[in-house]
Each structure stands twice: as C-alpha cells, then as structure tokens.
Design a protein around this motif. Structure first.
Motif, short mmCIF file in Angstrom:
data_model
loop_
_atom_site.label_atom_id
_atom_site.label_comp_id
_atom_site.label_asym_id
_atom_site.label_seq_id
_atom_site.Cartn_x
_atom_site.Cartn_y
_atom_site.Cartn_z
N ARG A 2 -3.40 12.36 16.37
CA ARG A 2 -3.08 13.36 17.39
C ARG A 2 -1.58 13.35 17.67
O ARG A 2 -0.94 12.31 17.75
CB ARG A 2 -3.84 13.01 18.68
CG ARG A 2 -3.48 13.91 19.84
CD ARG A 2 -4.42 13.66 21.01
NE ARG A 2 -4.47 14.83 21.86
CZ ARG A 2 -5.57 15.29 22.43
NH1 ARG A 2 -6.72 14.68 22.25
NH2 ARG A 2 -5.53 16.37 23.19
N ASP A 61 1.11 15.30 20.51
CA ASP A 61 1.18 16.15 21.69
C ASP A 61 2.63 16.53 21.95
O ASP A 61 3.43 15.71 22.41
CB ASP A 61 0.59 15.39 22.89
CG ASP A 61 0.55 16.25 24.14
OD1 ASP A 61 1.06 17.40 24.10
OD2 ASP A 61 0.02 15.77 25.15
N ASN A 83 3.33 19.12 23.91
CA ASN A 83 3.33 19.86 25.18
C ASN A 83 3.83 18.93 26.29
O ASN A 83 3.40 17.78 26.38
CB ASN A 83 1.90 20.32 25.53
CG ASN A 83 1.39 21.37 24.53
OD1 ASN A 83 2.17 21.99 23.83
ND2 ASN A 83 0.08 21.54 24.51
N ASP A 116 -0.37 20.81 20.90
CA ASP A 116 -1.08 19.52 20.94
C ASP A 116 -2.20 19.63 19.93
O ASP A 116 -3.11 20.45 20.08
CB ASP A 116 -1.61 19.30 22.37
CG ASP A 116 -2.46 18.04 22.50
OD1 ASP A 116 -2.71 17.36 21.48
OD2 ASP A 116 -2.88 17.74 23.63
N ARG A 175 -2.14 25.22 22.15
CA ARG A 175 -0.77 25.75 22.22
C ARG A 175 -0.83 27.17 22.80
O ARG A 175 -0.59 28.16 22.08
CB ARG A 175 -0.19 25.77 20.80
CG ARG A 175 1.33 25.90 20.75
CD ARG A 175 1.83 25.83 19.32
NE ARG A 175 3.24 26.15 19.24
CZ ARG A 175 3.88 26.38 18.10
NH1 ARG A 175 3.23 26.31 16.94
NH2 ARG A 175 5.15 26.68 18.10
#
Lengths: 452, 452, 452
Positions: C389, C391, C393, C401, C431
């Motif tokens: 993952r 991220d 954001n 993300d 997003r």
C-alpha cells in the motif's frame, strides 16, 4: 596418480633393503661366488627399478604432451594493468577490451546568466579493439554518456574503424579523429585540464573518412579525406559536408624526460548545405550554456583552418601552446570571416613525474606515477595554469570573444585513476548586444576518472 | 629448478668417469676379483644415479600434478579468427563475444525528390552469446547504430533470447527473427547486396515470442508465436499485435559447392489496434525517403503472408529468388488488400569461391576467400545483379509500385572484412498522385564491413 | 615427441632381451668368469639405459619449465557458472563481465483506464567490474533497455563507480544505489516478485555521490552524500538537488537456513529548485499509467524519510516487511505533507530451498535450486503472496492511496534462469477527483530472466 606411483614405491623399498647389502659385503668382501651372487641380485633389482622408472617416464611424457596439445592454439589473456588483451600464438588474432569513466561535479558562481550546478558522467566508454588477421586491425568505442537524443543521432559512436598496417603508410577507414590540433589529438584521459581550451571551438572532432598516417621516432605525418561524423539525422536530406586535413609534427629533442614538440596542421572543408556554426561551452560541461556562438553562418562556400603547436617537457615541468586560425569563404553578397583562438599553459609535477608522449602520433600520452596509493605511495600530484582565448568577432559579426584563466590540480592515485579539481575564471566575454556580454562567472569543477 | 638439477649433474659426471672403466676393462678383462670389484663399484654408482633419478622423477610428477590442478576448472579461451570464445572443461559454461561494424557512404543522382548524400554506420553490433548450463543457451545483440530516439524505443536490442536445446525441437524464448524469408533470415553480414531487396517491405523482423525449431542435414522446420518487437513506446497504451509464423526448407541437392534450396513460409498476424503500415527505402539507407509507403491502413482485422524461396549454388555461380504475397483483411466498409513483392538475382565469384549455406537454419552463411590479403592473396571477388519489385498498389489503393535494378561488387579481403560497391537504379515508381510517381534516381553505395 | 622416444625404445628392446639372460643364467649359475661377463654386459646396458633416461628426464624438465614460464604472468579466466572473471597471479588486476536480461509480457484486465498489453525488455544489463590495482575497484553497468529518449538522459547508466577498499570503511565514488530500503537494495534478479512493492514510490534510486560502507558477519552500516542520478538534461540550468542517507542492519539470528533481519534507514534531501514528485506504476511495467502521482509539489524546502525493515527466513519459508514514511517540508504559505507506504509478504519454496542473504550489504541474494533442469531435476519452485500500500493523500492534498494484492510463482530452472508469473490485483485506488479513483484492474505478468 597414486596408483601409478605404487609400483615405483615398492621398488624403492626393495632397493633400500638391498642397498644395505653391498655396504656390509664391501667391508668384508667375501668369496668371489658370494660377491657375484650379490651383484647378480643387485643388477636384477636395478633392472626392475629401471623398468619402473621407464614406465613412469613414459606416463609423464604423455601427460606433458597432452598438456601441450590442450593449450596449443589457445588464446592467451594478458593485461597491462588496465585493459585486458587476448592473443593467439601466431599473433594473427587479438582482442582487447577496456573502458573509461569520467564523473563530473561542477559548481558555478554565476554572474547574470544561470549555469546549473550538478553532477553527470562526462564520458563512459566501452573500448574494443583487435586484430582479425595479421595486419587488419579494428577499433570500436562507444560512449554511453552520449545517449541518442531526439535527433536519432549516432554520436555515442566514437572511434569505429578498420585499419590496414601492411603498407606504409597505415590506411584507416571508418570514423576516427581528424588529424588537427595537439590537445584535440591527446586522449581526454591525458589532457592536463578537465576540458580542452577554448581553441576546442575549432577542433574538427571525429568524422567518417579515409586516413593515411606514418611516423618515426621523432616525427609524424597524417592526413585524410572526411565526410561528417556519423549522421545526426537520416531524415535530413541535406548532402553532407566533406573536407581534407593534414598534420605534421617534429621533435628536435626527444629524450626520457626532455621533449620539444613542434606541429602544424591545415584543414579545408565544404560544410553541409553551406551552413556553418562555431560555439563552445566555458571549459565546463555540466552546463549547456555557450557564451560564444556564431549562430548558423549561411552562404558559406568553404572554410580553411591552420593550426600551430609547440610544447616542451623539462622533467616535471611542461609548457604547451596552440594557435588556430579559421577563414570562412562566403558567397557573393556576404563578407568573408576570420576567427582565431589560442591558449598557453604550464604544468608541474610536485612528485617529479614527466608527461608521457607518443612520437608516432605526435600527441601526449599517459602519466605514470612514481608511487601508487595502496602500496604506501601518494601517487603523482600535478599543478597547472592555463590562459585560453577564442575570438569569434570579425568586424560587425559578433559571435563573441572570450578569455579564460584556469587553475588545475591533478592527483594520479594509480596508473589508471585520476582525480582533478579545476577552477575556471571567465575573465571576460566581449559580445556586444548579447546577454553573454560582460559575463564573468567562476566555475569549480571536480572530476573522478578511471581507465580500465 | 637449478638447485634441483645439481645432484643429478654430479652423478652424471661421476658416471661419465666410471663409464670409461668398463670400456677399458672389457678389452683387457683382468682377474675375476678385479672385475668383480669394478662391477661392485659400477653397481653402487648405478644405484646412486637411480636414486637421484627417482628424486627428480617424483619432483617432476609433483610439478605436473600441480600444473594439472592449477588449470583444472579453468575457462579456456579460443577463437575462430573472429569472435572470442571461453569454455570450461565440462562444456557446461561458454561465453562468446563478438561484433560487427558496417560503415556506409552513399551518393544519389537524384530525380525530383532530394536524397541526402552522406555517410553513416549501418550497423554497429555488440554480440554476446553463451551457455549458462549445459542445454541452456542465450544470446544478446545490441546495435549501437540504432540510438533510442525520442520514442524511447528499445530498437537497438536485436537478438535477445534464452534457448533450451535439451528437447527436440529447440525452444527459444525472447526476441529473435521471425522465421520468414530467405534473405531476411540470412545475416546482414552475408547478403549478396548491401541492402535486402524490395521484398524486405514484407519481412516481419525480430519480435518477442516463443519459437520451436529443428533441422537436419538437408531440411529445416521452424515456427513460433510472436508479439511485437521490443515496445517502441511504453506510454502508448494500445494492445500489442500478435502473430503466428512457420517456415520449412528442403535441399534436394546439398554438396560441398552444389546446392538447391527450396523454402516456403506462412504468417498470420493481428496488428496493434488494427493499424498496419508497409513502407520501404530504395535499397539504400542513408536517405530517409521511402518511395513506396501505404501510410497507416486502418480497420485491419488481420493479414496473411506467404513466401516462396528458391536458390541454387553451382560452384562460383549462384541464383536466388523469393516471392512474398500479403493479404490484408479489413473490417466492414473497407476493401481487403492484396500486395506482393519479388526479386531474382545472380552472383558469380571471379576468384572461384562458393556461397556458404547452413542447412539446419535454411539460410546462406559466410564466404571464405581462397586467399587472404596480407598473406600474398587478393581475397575473394564477387559480382552480382538483382532485379527487385514491390507492388503496394491494389485497385484504387496506391501505396506505390517500385522496381529496382542493382549491380554489385563484393571484395572479401579476409574472412572477416568485406568492402562492397552497389549501383542501384530505380527503374520506375508507379504511384499516381504522389510526388514519388515516376522517380528514377540512381544510387551509388559503398560499404566497409568488419565482423569480429 | 616421437623422435625423442626412439632411443629409449631401442634400449627397452635390448633390455628386454638381456633381461632374459640373468633369468636363465640364475638357474644354471655357470662358471664365475661367465657370470662376471654376463654381469658386465648387464651393467653396461644398465648404464646405457640410465643415460637415455637422464636425457629424457632433462628434456622433460625443460618442457615443464617452459610451460611454467609461458603461463607465468598470464591472466587466468574462471567462472562461477554465470559471469566470466579474469585475474592475474598477483590479484592486482581483475576483470569480470556479465549481464542480465529480463523479458516481460503483461496482460491487463482493465477497469476504465486503458492499460496497453504487450511485451518488452524490462532490463538488459551489460555489467563490467574489476580491480585496476589492489584495493582500487570499479563497476560499470549499462541498461540497454533504457534508451536515451528525447531528454538526452544518461539513465541507461546504472552502477558506475570507483571503490577503494584499502581503508575501513570502504569508500565509493560515482553512481550507485543510495542505501535505503531492503527491497530497493536487493538486486532485481532476486526480488521475490517481478516488480518491487508500492513502497518503491519512495525508494531513492541510484545517484552520483560519495558513500561509506562497512559490515560484519551479522551487521552492516552504510551512508553517503548524493547529488542526483546522471543528469537528465544538461540544457536544464537548474541546480541539482542533494541529500544525505544512512542505513543500518542487524541479524540477531543468521544461520544456514534461519535468519532474522532488522533494518532502519534515514534520508534527508533538498530537491532541485524546490520541486518534488512521487508517482508509481501499479507493480507492472509495460504500461506507462500511474494511478498514484503527486504531480510536481512546488515550494519544497527539503524532505525526510525514515524506513523500517524486518524479515525472517525459516527454511523454505520467508516473511518480509517494510514501512517508509516521508515528510515534505515546504516554504511559507504551503502546508507540510506526510506520506507513507508499506508492504508485507510471505514466500515458500515447494522444493525446499531457502532465500539467499548477504549480511555485509544487509540485503537478500540469489536462490540456488537444489536440482537443475537439464540434469534430471525440476529446479526450484517458489510461491509468494504480497500486500502492498502507498498513501500519497494528506489532508486536502490528493496524490492517491492505492493498495495491491499480488500472487506470484517463481521457477528457478537453473542457478541463472528464472521464469515468473505474477497476478496483481489492484484492490482499490482512493483518489477523489481523478480518473484513477476507484480503479481496480487485474494484471497478469510473465517474466523470463537470465543472468550471465
């Protein structure tokens, strides 16, 4: 091998036991018959031992012959401590692989025009050369630091030629350096400063052509007919330019560490489609800015250059200078142009070495440090100072007139590794009407270089 | 080694002195006691000499064993006079490095359309191949004369594959030539003329895929499934095309210098996003101009090609011909298209050589000159003539119909070095409505080629 | 060799005949005089045979000495079954040539955004490394699969450095991987999945700089100061960014097939001209689409990263995880940003092998299959699963993300050849306001890889 040794060892044991007999029998002599019998036993044992030895000898002979046969025709590898060379026994074939890597970091104390600080690879050569058959040699160099770019260029290809050395002079066909200019013809590995002087604006670079060259212990002559360097853009349908170049060098003095070099060269060239441009970076290469630039000069019939070279080596001290004059002949309605450039520099080895020189090519060669880092030594240390000027102004034509002062230090850690620091002061740019006019930046350039 | 020899030499000296004794005592015989004593002395000396020899023998044995041990597992270098090969003793590992360089200079006697004269490198290959383990082979070729360009292409990568030869047939995965076309599959080192014929407009080039191939002493079969050549532009999100190809060849006659080659191949392909284009330069490569060019043919479902090949070699004489037909299947509303191309050529070795041929791959190979320049010879001289035609016109669709006549001379100076001169006469271009219509330029092309 | 053997053979024949004499004379004894005469004859023959042997011994001695002299100073080639290494006898010089080739074919089951299916070369490395003198090493890698492009980039140059190992720590100057991130520092040949995890968005890649490194049997420390990777565009006059990086690793357990790896790294960096961008492809590389992309973040003063690494190997089973946090410090008026990424994965060798590991560099190494295809074996088979993952954001700043799940199978046919299949499921892209929002494509990726 062990099993083959066993018979011999058994005999050695027997021989050792029997060897005690004569020693005793010698002292006491004994009867003739006894002595004869002992002799007969000894002789028989000797015969057995001899036969065992003969077997072993023949076995060894076979081993030796096999080793010889196995290695016959093999290609043998060797090295000069840098590149790696393979040769066959006849010398009909050879292959050498090497390379060079130059990494630069450059900082600019700018004036008005912005010069981007940064690091990049100046050169990253793979260098392959060899002999395919006796007098037929070749060389291929590729510079991975010069990627293709949007113009589909082949400019990463450097030397790429076939050479025949079976005649006098040597004949070279392909791409190689046009024989003009002492600093131009000295390998970038061996120039005293990181970048060549401002005279480089006139150096003709490599091109595809045919060359003749010959040289002796204190002279060299070379010449050739050349097209352009490997075509930048096959979609551009202009006819390539072409030219003729010749150069001669002479060494009135050439000793181990004393040298006088004199050279002269001429060049005549018809540029592609009558368009010609001279421009040069400020002896530093991370920036793309050129303070001097003629722009495209149109309506050019042809142009001529002559160059004069002089250099001397006196032990650790060296002095070198070049002057290049360029005359551009233009068609009706346009004024002919006359440009020139020159430099002079001095260098001194604090550690006592002398610059290397190759009389057959009339150019400077490698420096061999007296001591090496990693073996208790400090390598070779060299300091240099250069003044350099290029004048692309002629009457009302304003390409710019620049002069530079450069201070340099070179540290040769080993035969193959050099670190350099150069301080370049642009003393002045005289280019009225252009943003570059009056620019006086200072530039600090570091280089790490390895040659393998 | 000297110190080891000394004991033996001392014994040789003693033995030499003693050796005189029996010769005299033989003649005069003497008393039994005297003769026995002499014999005892000789036998003792013999024992000493034998022991000295045994020492030396064992020393030598050790030397030989050490040499064997030191070279055991070594990789051995060899050459065929061109490339350089390294192999380990087991044959589990091998590595070969070679290359090729082709430099062209081309002059155009233009008609209306401008064709830029000039020089450039046609090919500059580094060629690495080897075995990593027994039946697992690989090859990687890069062409430095094909720089990246603005499209971020990987087109400099040529052969780049892994091959497993532990089965029948051989399995190849990676990028390699799609098996279609005799001239296409003959290495550019060995084509009779500088450039392939106009049939090359349909040759499928290399692509990434999986191939199967097998062949015997007079036949070959190969086929594969292929995507496209290494992607030109990763930013282009179209789905790549794919295709199937198969080819077979047969040699009713195959002798040292007599050959008949027959071949046929088929190809089916779905192009990327239904777009297809055929275009070809005029058998010369310094110019970027193509007189024939279909432009992008849209709405293509798929297309099929079949090719027929025939060639013969009769000593120094050779005849070769190919025909390729291409059928383009288009979606509703667009007319299917049918194009074709063919050539025929003859070549003759003035110096008596024959063209080389490889039955297992069904393609022509290298020429070995009977004599070599630099060893008193003149190399091999070959003259050739070719007629070549490609028709990209179908009904109202006008991609152009061109026919060329080519005269060629090849001089093979050594096994690895060839110089060629080609005169190409564009006999006609039939492409109504396009600037190329009616163009009839003549082209003079020179090539220097080295293969190492 | 034959002629040298002849004298010995003659003697063997004579000796054979004579050898019969004592055998008979022994039985019948005879008179003293007869026995003495026989002995004298035998001794004379023995002398002749000895002399012949001595000649041969000396001849052999010469042969052996010549062989030794001929190979003295030679550079010896050897291989580890992959690359080819040349060394001189003193170990002052070495040269190794190798390469790697990765060919990919990728199919996308797209959502809304188009992802182009296709095949391409992921990497095509030439890899040259060596020692020029004792402790002075170098390495040069070029990736032919990364052509120059329109931006005149040197990005094909990968490792390109000089290293001095005469001190503690080792000193490296040139371009090499910045020491940050376990998966980043593990060679692409040895990563468990085809592409590195989404954490790769923060990996700092190679750059030109100076590094120090040292390590022991269960720890490593490394750090450095770096500019940027080889300059993309010399015509861009922005000042390059620079940064500092440090990393340490520790192995509380390190046995043959049991390992615990713990690592931490920090990075501080000032980007060029205050501009910064993070973006990443979806763990697949034939497409050019990035679902997460910050765009250019302006007004950046500097940014810091810290990374935590943990991994364990328990026989055929392995677990690995990394977390990277990035904090971007921006000038007045702009909000600081905080991004992060992590992954965790497990892998299992169905055929019982363990992952390789190198404690001195704190990174995973090569897998050695227990059996090899082509020698009756089936190679090594490994299955893996990864969750990943990233991220990008932060508050109102929306770079995206993304989280991915990957299933992978690796088949190691030999030590050097690996085929891989990866299924990548984009679980979600968060997003808002961007076309990528909510995209959930599946991707099927095949790779063939050879390392020589």
């Amino acid at each position: 091998m062990n099993t083959k040794l066993k018979p011999l060892r058994k005999h050695l044991l027997l021989a050792g036991l029997v060897a005690l007999l004569p020693a005793t029998s010698w002292a006491y002599a004994g009867s003739d018959a006894e002595r004869i019998q002992k002799l007969e036993q000894q002789v028989n044992l000797l015969l057995e031992r001899l036969s065992a030895q003969e077997s072993q000898l023949n076995q060894q002979q076979q081993d030796i012959s096999e080793t010889k046969a196995a290695t016959k025709g093999n290609v043998i590898a060797s090295t000069n401590g840098r590149s790696l060379t393979f040769k066959d026994a006849d010398g009909d074939f050879s292959f050498t692989v090497g390379g060079r890597l130059q990494a630069d970091a450059v900082y600019h104390n700018e004036d008005d025009i912005k010069l981007g600080d940064g690091s990049r690879f100046r050169r990253a050569f793979l260098d392959i050369r060899g002999t395919v058959y006796r007098d037929w040699n070749y060389r291929f160099q590729y510079d991975f630091a010069r990627p293709g770019g949007s113009d589909n260029s082949q400019r990463g290809i450097r030397d790429a030629y076939v050479q025949y050395t079976g005649f006098t002079p040597d004949i070279t066909v392909g791409q190689f350096k046009q024989p003009f200019g002492l600093e131009h013809l000295t390998s970038s590995l061996n120039t005293t400063f990181n970048e060549r002087a401002l005279t480089n604006v006139f150096n003709p670079d490599r091109a595809i052509g045919l060359g003749l060259s010959h040289g002796g212990s204190n002279w060299s002559l070379s010449g050739g007919a050349f097209g352009e360097k490997a075509e930048v853009d096959p979609a551009d349908e202009g006819n390539e330019g072409w030219g003729l170049v010749a150069r001669g060098t002479f060494n009135p003095i050439i000793e181990k560490d004393r040298l006088v070099h004199l050279g002269a060269a001429v060049l005549h060239r018809n540029p592609e489609e009558g368009d010609l441009r001279f421009r040069e970076r400020p002896e530093a290469n991370v920036t793309g800015v050129r303070f001097i630039d003629t722009g495209t000069i149109g309506n050019v019939d042809d142009y001529q250059q002559y160059g004069l070279e002089a250099a001397t080596v006196l032990g650790p001290f060296s002095l070198q200078s070049e002057y290049i004059n360029t005359r551009v002949q233009r068609g009706s309605g346009d004024k002919n142009l006359n440009f020139n450039a020159w430099y002079v520099y001095a260098s001194y080895f604090l550690t006592g070495e002398s610059r290397g020189y190759n009389a057959k090519s009339g150019a400077f060669g490698a420096v061999r440090p007296n001591s090496t880092v990693g073996q208790g030594g400090i390598g070779a240390w060299e300091a240099g100072i250069r003044y350099s000027r290029a004048d692309l102004n002629d009457g009302s034509f304003i390409g710019g007139d620049q002069d530079n002062l450069t201070l340099g230090v070179n540290w040769y850690a080993t035969d193959n590794i050099r670190f350099s620091a150069n301080y370049i002061k642009v003393l002045d740019v005289d280019r009225p009407g252009n943003a570059a006019d009056g620019e006086k930046p200072s530039i600090f350039a570091l280089r790490g270089q390895i040659h393998f």
